[in-house]
Design an enzyme around this catalytic site. Structure first.
Site, PDB file in Angstrom:
ATOM      1  N   GLU A  63      -0.558  54.341 -52.758  1.00  0.00           N
ATOM      2  CA  GLU A  63      -0.184  55.577 -52.077  1.00  0.00           C
ATOM      3  C   GLU A  63      -1.145  55.887 -50.939  1.00  0.00           C
ATOM      4  O   GLU A  63      -0.734  56.373 -49.880  1.00  0.00           O
ATOM      5  CB  GLU A  63      -0.109  56.758 -53.036  1.00  0.00           C
ATOM      6  CG  GLU A  63       0.382  58.005 -52.331  1.00  0.00           C
ATOM      7  CD  GLU A  63       0.989  59.059 -53.228  1.00  0.00           C
ATOM      8  OE1 GLU A  63       1.261  60.155 -52.690  1.00  0.00           O
ATOM      9  OE2 GLU A  63       1.194  58.823 -54.425  1.00  0.00           O
ATOM     10  N   GLY A  83       3.165  61.874 -49.628  1.00  0.00           N
ATOM     11  CA  GLY A  83       3.957  60.985 -50.472  1.00  0.00           C
ATOM     12  C   GLY A  83       4.874  61.838 -51.335  1.00  0.00           C
ATOM     13  O   GLY A  83       4.434  62.835 -51.911  1.00  0.00           O
ATOM     14  N   HIS A  90       3.837  46.484 -62.143  1.00  0.00           N
ATOM     15  CA  HIS A  90       2.594  45.740 -62.317  1.00  0.00           C
ATOM     16  C   HIS A  90       2.951  44.405 -62.983  1.00  0.00           C
ATOM     17  O   HIS A  90       3.558  44.393 -64.055  1.00  0.00           O
ATOM     18  CB  HIS A  90       1.611  46.525 -63.182  1.00  0.00           C
ATOM     19  CG  HIS A  90       1.374  47.920 -62.683  1.00  0.00           C
ATOM     20  ND1 HIS A  90       0.852  48.192 -61.440  1.00  0.00           N
ATOM     21  CD2 HIS A  90       1.615  49.126 -63.257  1.00  0.00           C
ATOM     22  CE1 HIS A  90       0.760  49.497 -61.272  1.00  0.00           C
ATOM     23  NE2 HIS A  90       1.220  50.084 -62.351  1.00  0.00           N
ATOM     24  N   VAL A  91       2.558  43.295 -62.348  1.00  0.00           N
ATOM     25  CA  VAL A  91       2.992  41.992 -62.845  1.00  0.00           C
ATOM     26  C   VAL A  91       1.852  41.091 -63.313  1.00  0.00           C
ATOM     27  O   VAL A  91       2.102  40.086 -63.973  1.00  0.00           O
ATOM     28  CB  VAL A  91       3.855  41.249 -61.792  1.00  0.00           C
ATOM     29  CG1 VAL A  91       5.130  42.020 -61.506  1.00  0.00           C
ATOM     30  CG2 VAL A  91       3.088  40.998 -60.511  1.00  0.00           C
ATOM     31  N   HIS A 107      11.677  51.467 -43.720  1.00  0.00           N
ATOM     32  CA  HIS A 107      12.522  52.436 -43.006  1.00  0.00           C
ATOM     33  C   HIS A 107      11.610  53.467 -42.350  1.00  0.00           C
ATOM     34  O   HIS A 107      10.793  54.087 -43.026  1.00  0.00           O
ATOM     35  CB  HIS A 107      13.479  53.141 -43.967  1.00  0.00           C
ATOM     36  CG  HIS A 107      14.185  54.303 -43.355  1.00  0.00           C
ATOM     37  ND1 HIS A 107      15.196  54.169 -42.432  1.00  0.00           N
ATOM     38  CD2 HIS A 107      14.005  55.637 -43.523  1.00  0.00           C
ATOM     39  CE1 HIS A 107      15.611  55.368 -42.054  1.00  0.00           C
ATOM     40  NE2 HIS A 107      14.911  56.275 -42.701  1.00  0.00           N
ATOM     41  N   GLY A 109      12.179  56.639 -40.565  1.00  0.00           N
ATOM     42  CA  GLY A 109      12.993  57.750 -40.107  1.00  0.00           C
ATOM     43  C   GLY A 109      12.134  58.843 -39.492  1.00  0.00           C
ATOM     44  O   GLY A 109      10.912  58.830 -39.611  1.00  0.00           O
TER      45      GLY A 109
END
Length: 141
Positions: A63, A83, A90-91, A107, A109
């Site tokens: 963040e 935010g 989490h891998v 994106h 915007g």
């Protein structure tokens, strides 16, 4: 271009004082046309009880870099960036070294932005994949 990149990193690192980013020792290390990279050391300060990187610290890193990227790419002099949603998968666990978070715009915007933040170890192995939605709120006057 290198002087411009250095100035952006100087500004990002300068606003860390007395924040969570300073507490977690997050440092902004690279910026490009559509990305910002930060790193954070992995040490007992950011462990969960069993001695691996805490997912919450990973999300705080994600963040932080995503919000800073919005600030950089949207002209932080005109907008407050917040935010509004973050998701993380989490891998892989990590016990030492640094993790690097690269925020890339998906994106851009006028009001909301969507960022992909890949958190990797020093060899580039994926630790976590995060998506952050930010909102740009105009500053008054």
């Amino acid at each position: 271009m290198e002087a411009h990149k250095a100035k952006i990193l100087e500004v990002c690192n300068g606003i860390r004082k007395n924040t969570l980013m300073e507490t977690l020792d997050i440092e902004y290390v690279d910026v490009g046309e559509n990305f910002l990279i930060a790193r954070m050391p992995v040490s007992p300060r950011v462990y969960q009880p069993d001695g691996v990187l805490h997912g919450g610290a990973t999300v705080a890193l994600a963040e932080s870099v995503g919000s800073a990227a919005s600030y950089v790419f949207l002209d932080g002099n005109k907008f407050f960036v917040r935010g509004i949603e973050i998701a993380a998968n989490h891998v892989k666990g990590i016990r030492e070294g640094f993790v690097y978070a690269k925020a890339s715009i998906l994106h851009k915007g006028r009001t909301t932005q969507l960022w992909e933040i890949r958190v990797t170890d020093e060899e580039g192995a994926l630790i976590s994949n995060c998506k952050l939605t930010t909102i740009a709120l105009p500053k008054e006057g």
